[in-house]
Design an enzyme around this catalytic site. Structure first.
Site, PDB file in Angstrom:
ATOM      1  CB  CYS A 124      -9.798  -0.881   3.728  1.00 27.55           C
ATOM      2  SG  CYS A 124      -8.040  -0.953   4.025  1.00 27.55           S
ATOM      3  CG  HIS A 271     -10.544   0.210  -0.140  1.00 23.29           C
ATOM      4  ND1 HIS A 271      -9.988   1.388   0.314  1.00 23.29           N
ATOM      5  CD2 HIS A 271      -9.649  -0.767   0.159  1.00 23.29           C
ATOM      6  CE1 HIS A 271      -8.810   1.126   0.858  1.00 23.29           C
ATOM      7  NE2 HIS A 271      -8.584  -0.170   0.776  1.00 23.29           N
ATOM      8  CG  ASN A 301      -5.101   1.354   0.693  1.00 23.03           C
ATOM      9  OD1 ASN A 301      -5.978   1.908   1.355  1.00 23.03           O
ATOM     10  ND2 ASN A 301      -4.927   0.047   0.696  1.00 23.03           N
TER      11      ASN A 301
END
Ligand code: UT7
Length: 344
Positions: A124, A271, A301
């Protein structure tokens, strides 16, 4: 010499799945998902769509914006693509295992015939790594002037849809930015673009977020019957604890190295993994939560795509203004972490 983001783009698949829809086939609820993560929906790609399709679409959006910014391109998307010196795609869900890279597939479709192309695998945090990598590539040769950095994921195809502790968390999407090397200063008055980055890793935590099967450590063997395709396995609690520390430490260090304080920041763009991580970090750093941009409610996500999707949304909605100081923050598989300090 500065590295400035001059255009952005994003795309999410049309199919939008709410928590309630998930709860029809899974032992979960809108209440649990919202209260534990802040997620309300996720966008999921159809069977025919691969990560390069989303990356290509986000790239086209960004190049369209680039045409308005750079009049020398004569309004031509082809000219915009041909002006790229590098294409970097951050992804943990490439079209093909190993090769060809998703960046090469996009390079071909765009007709970006003078661009170097490669993927960055940093979970990520991939987009944060990608921005710094792009700046490095542009800085080392005088004749490289423009890079396209994309974060793109189709996590829905590497998700175990029976595992409620992971499948409710992820979504598909792509975001892109064009970075130009300019003559603007990177320090002092009028400083612009990428001021500095922190990139880090703690490989000892690799087990906490892992795709165990399919690689050379655990290859599929001829004749083997697959019980499930390769999928994400996560120790959520361990990653959560890592994430809160990574976010707070990275931010403090970046600001300190640059001689700045939180008050100088217009936005923090983290993030989008879990709204609770942001709340915990805000509390630790004594920063109002409103300073953090969150769109996790809509997209869930999207791993390496989440920060560039957020940047494009903020850019197009007018939240980001020229001269704003922002920090992007990433954390995830590897385990990796990092941040970019940017004057917009
Ligand atoms: O982007 C990459 C980086 N990833 C992350 O940053 C993720 C970091 N981790 C997290 O965000 C959180 O740890 C999760 C959202 C993954 C989990 O939240 P949690 O508060 O740590 O929950 P938990 O795993 O401790 O589970 C609590 C309970 C368990 O039930 P019991 O054992 O207490 O009875 C789980 O079985 O919640 C249960 N549970 C669920 N219940 C309803 C887990 N998932 C679900 C679900 N629906 N989807």
């Amino acid at each position: 010499m500065a590295f400035e983001i001059v255009a952005t783009g994003r795309v999410a698949p049309a199919r939008r799945i709410s928590n309630d829809e998930l709860a029809k086939t899974l032992d979960t609820s809108d209440e649990w998902i919202r209260s534990h993560t802040g997620i309300g929906n996720r966008h999921i790609a159809d069977e025919q769509t691969a990560t390069s399709d989303l990356a290509f679409a986000a790239a086209q959006e960004a190049l369209q914006m680039l045409i308005d910014h750079d009049k020398s391109l004569g309004g031509s998307l082809e000219a915009a693509a041909q002006s790229l010196d590098a294409i970097i795609i951050a992804t943990a869900s490439p079209d093909y295992f190993g090769f060809p890279s998703t960046a090469c597939l996009v390079q071909d479709r765009l007709g970006a015939n003078k661009a170097a192309a490669m993927d960055v695998v940093a979970g990520c945090t991939g987009f944060i790594y990608g921005v710094e990598t792009a700046a490095g590539l542009l800085s080392i040769r005088q004749d490289r002037k423009r890079a396209l950095v994309i974060g793109a994921e189709i996590l829905s195809k590497i998700t175990d849809w029976k595992d409620r502790s992971t499948c409710v968390l992820f979504g598909d999407g792509a975001g892109a930015v064009v970075i130009d090397k300019t003559e603007a200063p990177v320090s002092g008055p009028g400083k612009r673009g990428l001021l500095r980055s922190i990139l880090g890793a703690d490989g000892s935590g690799g087990e906490h977020l892992i795709m165990r099967r399919g690689g050379t450590r655990n290859p599929y063997k001829q004749g083997e019957t697959l019980d499930q395709p390769p999928h994400i396995e996560m120790n959520g609690r361990a990653v959560y604890n890592f994430a809160v520390k990574a976010v707070t430490d990275t931010m403090e260090q970046l600001l300190q190295e640059e001689g700045l304080s939180v008050n100088d920041l217009a936005w923090i763009v983290p993030h989008q993994a879990n709204a609770r991580i942001v709340q915990a970090a805000a509390k630790r750093l004594n920063i109002p939560e409103e300073k953090f941009f969150l769109n996790i409610e809509e997209y869930a996500n999207t791993s390496a795509a989440s920060v560039p999707i957020a940047l494009d949304e903020m850019n197009r909605s007018g939240k980001l203004k020229k001269g704003d100081l922002i920090i992007t923050l990433g954390f995830g598989a590897g385990l990796t972490y990092g941040g970019n300090l940017i004057v917009w």
